[in-house]
Design a protein around this motif. Structure first.
Motif, PDB file in Angstrom:
ATOM      1  N   ASP A 171      19.509  15.995   1.336  1.00  0.00           N
ATOM      2  CA  ASP A 171      19.184  16.493   2.666  1.00  0.00           C
ATOM      3  C   ASP A 171      20.452  17.096   3.280  1.00  0.00           C
ATOM      4  O   ASP A 171      21.132  16.472   4.094  1.00  0.00           O
ATOM      5  CB  ASP A 171      18.654  15.339   3.527  1.00  0.00           C
ATOM      6  CG  ASP A 171      18.272  15.825   4.930  1.00  0.00           C
ATOM      7  OD1 ASP A 171      18.183  17.053   5.145  1.00  0.00           O
ATOM      8  OD2 ASP A 171      18.088  14.963   5.801  1.00  0.00           O
ATOM      9  N   ASP A 172      20.798  18.281   2.837  1.00  0.00           N
ATOM     10  CA  ASP A 172      21.960  18.996   3.364  1.00  0.00           C
ATOM     11  C   ASP A 172      23.240  18.148   3.277  1.00  0.00           C
ATOM     12  O   ASP A 172      24.026  18.115   4.205  1.00  0.00           O
ATOM     13  CB  ASP A 172      21.682  19.434   4.815  1.00  0.00           C
ATOM     14  CG  ASP A 172      22.700  20.452   5.304  1.00  0.00           C
ATOM     15  OD1 ASP A 172      23.255  21.189   4.477  1.00  0.00           O
ATOM     16  OD2 ASP A 172      22.939  20.498   6.531  1.00  0.00           O
ATOM     17  N   PHE A 173      23.397  17.446   2.166  1.00  0.00           N
ATOM     18  CA  PHE A 173      24.622  16.704   1.863  1.00  0.00           C
ATOM     19  C   PHE A 173      25.019  15.747   2.988  1.00  0.00           C
ATOM     20  O   PHE A 173      26.106  15.860   3.563  1.00  0.00           O
ATOM     21  CB  PHE A 173      25.769  17.667   1.549  1.00  0.00           C
ATOM     22  CG  PHE A 173      25.439  18.611   0.430  1.00  0.00           C
ATOM     23  CD1 PHE A 173      25.511  18.188  -0.894  1.00  0.00           C
ATOM     24  CD2 PHE A 173      25.015  19.912   0.684  1.00  0.00           C
ATOM     25  CE1 PHE A 173      25.196  19.050  -1.934  1.00  0.00           C
ATOM     26  CE2 PHE A 173      24.691  20.775  -0.348  1.00  0.00           C
ATOM     27  CZ  PHE A 173      24.772  20.348  -1.657  1.00  0.00           C
ATOM     28  N   ASN A 174      24.112  14.836   3.293  1.00  0.00           N
ATOM     29  CA  ASN A 174      24.381  13.863   4.347  1.00  0.00           C
ATOM     30  C   ASN A 174      25.262  12.730   3.797  1.00  0.00           C
ATOM     31  O   ASN A 174      24.785  11.660   3.423  1.00  0.00           O
ATOM     32  CB  ASN A 174      23.069  13.318   4.906  1.00  0.00           C
ATOM     33  CG  ASN A 174      23.288  12.561   6.195  1.00  0.00           C
ATOM     34  OD1 ASN A 174      24.378  12.037   6.434  1.00  0.00           O
ATOM     35  ND2 ASN A 174      22.268  12.511   7.026  1.00  0.00           N
ATOM     36  N   THR A 175      26.548  12.993   3.770  1.00  0.00           N
ATOM     37  CA  THR A 175      27.482  12.017   3.188  1.00  0.00           C
ATOM     38  C   THR A 175      27.547  10.742   4.035  1.00  0.00           C
ATOM     39  O   THR A 175      27.834   9.669   3.506  1.00  0.00           O
ATOM     40  CB  THR A 175      28.894  12.610   3.077  1.00  0.00           C
ATOM     41  OG1 THR A 175      29.282  13.112   4.364  1.00  0.00           O
ATOM     42  CG2 THR A 175      28.945  13.740   2.066  1.00  0.00           C
ATOM     43  N   ALA A 176      27.286  10.869   5.338  1.00  0.00           N
ATOM     44  CA  ALA A 176      27.330   9.681   6.205  1.00  0.00           C
ATOM     45  C   ALA A 176      26.261   8.686   5.754  1.00  0.00           C
ATOM     46  O   ALA A 176      26.531   7.488   5.591  1.00  0.00           O
ATOM     47  CB  ALA A 176      27.116  10.089   7.653  1.00  0.00           C
ATOM     48  N   ASP A 177      25.046   9.162   5.527  1.00  0.00           N
ATOM     49  CA  ASP A 177      23.973   8.283   5.057  1.00  0.00           C
ATOM     50  C   ASP A 177      24.248   7.794   3.633  1.00  0.00           C
ATOM     51  O   ASP A 177      23.936   6.652   3.288  1.00  0.00           O
ATOM     52  CB  ASP A 177      22.618   9.011   5.100  1.00  0.00           C
ATOM     53  CG  ASP A 177      22.057   9.062   6.522  1.00  0.00           C
ATOM     54  OD1 ASP A 177      22.750   8.577   7.442  1.00  0.00           O
ATOM     55  OD2 ASP A 177      20.940   9.586   6.709  1.00  0.00           O
ATOM     56  N   ALA A 178      24.812   8.665   2.820  1.00  0.00           N
ATOM     57  CA  ALA A 178      25.111   8.269   1.438  1.00  0.00           C
ATOM     58  C   ALA A 178      26.099   7.100   1.435  1.00  0.00           C
ATOM     59  O   ALA A 178      25.955   6.153   0.661  1.00  0.00           O
ATOM     60  CB  ALA A 178      25.663   9.454   0.648  1.00  0.00           C
ATOM     61  N   ILE A 179      27.075   7.153   2.340  1.00  0.00           N
ATOM     62  CA  ILE A 179      28.052   6.055   2.435  1.00  0.00           C
ATOM     63  C   ILE A 179      27.349   4.764   2.861  1.00  0.00           C
ATOM     64  O   ILE A 179      27.628   3.689   2.320  1.00  0.00           O
ATOM     65  CB  ILE A 179      29.200   6.419   3.418  1.00  0.00           C
ATOM     66  CG1 ILE A 179      30.132   7.446   2.766  1.00  0.00           C
ATOM     67  CG2 ILE A 179      29.995   5.174   3.834  1.00  0.00           C
ATOM     68  CD1 ILE A 179      31.255   7.947   3.662  1.00  0.00           C
ATOM     69  N   SER A 180      26.393   4.875   3.796  1.00  0.00           N
ATOM     70  CA  SER A 180      25.661   3.670   4.221  1.00  0.00           C
ATOM     71  C   SER A 180      24.935   3.046   3.040  1.00  0.00           C
ATOM     72  O   SER A 180      24.904   1.814   2.902  1.00  0.00           O
ATOM     73  CB  SER A 180      24.610   4.001   5.279  1.00  0.00           C
ATOM     74  OG  SER A 180      25.206   4.642   6.341  1.00  0.00           O
TER      75      SER A 180
END
Ligand code: AMP
Ligand code: ZN
Length: 464
Positions: A360-369
């Motif tokens: 989803d548009d490279f959501n790194t914040a969620d990926a970190i979670s």
């Protein structure tokens, strides 16, 4: 996979020009000084974009340039009394060191503008021949009115630009046909680097560099073009005008722009005196912390830098790394056994959610979670009660997902918490007059490059 495209101002499904391959160009830094932390946002973010695309099985051809001829470089060279190339070569190397520290992998190709002058002369000539450019007194300008789609990327209207620019005309610019026209080639000034050209000795404008380097290393059409949002206008608008006038094909399919990094809620700028160099950060932190901090926000959201947020990033990263170290060190305690359905199901859930975030548009914040949750789950497992194959697959999954964000097991390096625990143990050993153990700990730390200093305020340590 969806990407927010600046050109269409919406998220679009990612479909590469050629199945299984991605051609990607990201505008690199101008090398006139050590890079500042703002410059690292595109470097770090697009490195994770590339890593994720590779994880998805794409073959990624990633090109990112060094702008090594520019007014700022020349100014610094004059001030230091050296050739411009001395400045640009020095800071290109320094930039590469910072990139390594931030775990930014080298691009497939890092072209340098000064090594691509022939391609620029060629492209400028084609633009002149096709009526998109004209020469006046040794300067070549791009004729923006000739390019119908000028302003499409930035959403600017050419007539507004022209009337806005009219008041901004500076000396020498009155020779332009139109105030919106931009420079492709400029005549040399005394003491400046120059190249021979059909329009006299001079040097290229900044915008033509990227059109040429992108075409040479990736072809006329590319999938992704990236950079900071300040580059949308005029730099990327001008790149489109140049490249598409020559090729008569759409240049880049997806235009991606990262938002800005601010410091203590203020825009970073030289005049405010708050610009922070990566080297300043490196005095206090391993640069992997800066990387983790950058990825902790979505790339299209403005990000604020502060000491507190860096401390939080350090702690967060350490939590993940500690989890990875435990997965490595405790594996031996697991009873042998094949992977179980239950163990694997839990794991697949984490992997899928990580992928959904990045798709989803490279959501790194969620990926970190998701990575945090995976580590939390791993920490609840007792090795004695987990079969070995489940444990190994869990560790591999955590490493694989972590790697997309540039996070791995801290190799031989000791974590700060481990160093501090050893120092406390040494203090206690000394109190108990166990000097042999105290010396042993000092030696152990020295082997890891940790130097201890006994001060009246207690023990201080630093990395050698
Ligand atoms: P420059 O050396 O100024 O051409 O910048 C190199 C790259 O860093 C470009 O993609 C810029 O958009 C980006 N950049 C510069 N300053 C910042 C900032 N404060 N925040 C985020 N990106 C930045
Ligand atoms: Zn560029």
């Amino acid at each position: 996979m969806k990407i927010f495209n600046t050109l269409s101002r919406r998220k679009e499904e990612f479909i590469p020009l050629e199945a299984g391959k991605v051609r990607m160009y990201v505008c690199g830094p101008t090398v006139y000084d050590f890079i500042h932390i703002g410059n690292t946002r595109p470097m770090i973010f697009f490195d994770s974009v590339r890593r994720f695309l590779e994880y998805k099985g794409y073959e990624v051809n990633y090109v990112s340039n060094f702008t090594d001829v520019d007014d700022k470089i020349i100014k610094r060279a004059l001030a230091d009394g050296v050739e411009a190339s001395v400045i640009s070569e020095r800071f290109t190397e320094e930039c590469k060191k910072d990139m390594e520290g931030m775990r930014v992998r080298p691009a497939t190709t890092h072209p340098k503008a000064t090594e691509e002058i022939d391609g620029m002369l060629e492209m400028i000539q084609v633009l002149i021949d096709k009526g998109f450019a004209y020469e006046v007194n040794g300067t070549v300008y791009y004729r923006v009115k000739r390019f119908k789609r000028y302003g499409e990327l930035s959403g600017k209207n050419l007539d507004d630009l022209i009337s806005g620019n009219r008041t901004l005309l500076v000396t020498g610019e009155d020779e332009k046909e139109n105030p919106g026209d931009f420079v492709l080639w400029k005549p040399k000034k005394e003491g400046e680097p120059y190249w021979e050209s059909p329009w006299g000795q001079g040097r290229p404008g900044w915008h033509i560099e990227c059109s040429v380097m992108s075409k040479k290393y990736l072809g006329e059409q590319i999938d992704i073009h990236g950079g900071g949002e300040d580059l949308i206008f005029p730099h990327h608008e001008n790149e489109i005008a140049q490249s598409e006038a020559v090729s008569e094909k759409p240049f880049a399919r997806y235009w991606m722009h990262n938002a800005f990094l601010n410091i203590d809620n203020k825009k970073m700028s030289k005049s405010l005196g708050n610009s922070l160099k990566v080297r300043d950060i490196a005095n206090n932190y391993d640069l992997k912390v800066l990387r983790f901090f950058m990825l902790s926000a979505h790339y299209r959201s403005p990000l604020n830098y502060s000491g507190e947020l860096m401390e939080a990033a350090k702690n967060g990263l350490e939590r993940i790394e500690n989890g990875l170290v435990r997965l490595r060190d405790e594996a031996g305690k697991c009873p042998a056994g094949k992977a179980t359905e239950q163990g694997q199901e839990a794991l697949q859930g984490f992997r899928r959610r990580f992928e959904v975030a990045m798709e989803d548009d490279f959501n790194t914040a969620d990926a970190i979670s998701v990575l945090f949750e995976l580590i939390k789950y791993a920490n609840t497992l007792k090795p004695e009660e987990t079969v070995r194959e489940d444990w190994d697959i869990l560790r591999q999954t955590a490493l694989e997902l972590g790697d997309i964000l540039g996070i791995g097991e801290p190799k031989a390096e000791l974590l700060d918490s481990a160093i501090e625990a050893l120092i406390t143990e040494r203090q206690e050993a000394r109190k108990a007059k166990n000097y042999a153990r105290a010396d042993e700990i000092r030696k152990e730390l020295a082997e890891q490059g940790i130097l201890l200093e006994d001060t009246k305020d207690g023990v201080k340590w630093k990395k050698a």
